[in-house]
Design an enzyme around this catalytic site. Sequence first.
Site, mmCIF file in Angstrom:
data_model
loop_
_atom_site.group_PDB
_atom_site.id
_atom_site.type_symbol
_atom_site.label_atom_id
_atom_site.label_comp_id
_atom_site.label_asym_id
_atom_site.label_seq_id
_atom_site.Cartn_x
_atom_site.Cartn_y
_atom_site.Cartn_z
ATOM 1 N N HIS A 163 0.837 -1.200 0.000
ATOM 2 C CA HIS A 163 0.000 0.000 0.000
ATOM 3 C C HIS A 163 0.871 1.249 0.000
ATOM 4 O O HIS A 163 2.041 1.200 0.408
ATOM 5 C CB HIS A 163 -0.882 0.032 1.248
ATOM 6 N N CYS A 248 -2.065 0.400 9.969
ATOM 7 C CA CYS A 248 -3.053 -0.583 9.501
ATOM 8 C C CYS A 248 -4.020 -1.024 10.581
ATOM 9 O O CYS A 248 -5.129 -1.470 10.291
ATOM 10 C CB CYS A 248 -2.362 -1.856 8.991
#
Length: 258
Positions: A163, A248
Amino acid sequence: MPSRKALIRRPSPRLPEGLVTHTERTPVDAELALVQWELYAETLREHGWETVETEPADDCPDGVFVEDTVVMFRNVALITRPGAETRRAETMSVEETLGRLGCSVNWVWQPGTLDGGDVLKIGDTMYVGRGGRTNAAGVQQLRAVFEPLGARVVAVPVSKVLHLKSAVTALPDGTVIGYEPLIDTPSLFPGLLPVPEASGAHVVLLGGGRLLMASSAPKTAELFTDLGYEPVPVDISEFEKLEGCVTCLSVRLRELHS
């Protein structure tokens, strides 16, 4: 007053089955991961954040990485459509939790895919990583929801990491920090501050100059201390084996309407 809530979800017993994309699979200790997650949540609370635990998703190995399920801008939530099909069941309980908190809820629809970990917000600018988990249609839908609210959406390529926020995050003053070998186009981030460790590229802003970060980046912690910040290290080694990081594991809800 700005809200200080943090959305979290406890790890599934199936965490060791979680997806890996850019790293080799190594064994994950689910019991140790639960201990680390509990300490992560306690650290948030110790620094003034009220944790809001969404419904467990025991059948979803990656469900603990709750950031990927939603993108927030003020009190508006965009429920994502994760790029990995096996993760799409994670979003339902997050949608329900945010609805109860009074968020205005929107959705990413097929054929769009969007992972929350691909979106880095700095003020009203939203950098969105266009890569393996987020496609062009997902970027377009992000723009359609948030640009009318005053957001500026900037798409950037992501190919070296899972990501965008695996490579870059930002300090409280808006300075983008990142581990240069993992950034596709460093020139897209003016004033980029390189950090010496890959895991040092990830910080959660706790307020008051305090930076939640992984204990696996001690050299970067020294750099931040020298810049006048206060690193707050946490051990997330089991989640790092699955390409996870401190960002996250929670979604910070700063602008909910009371």
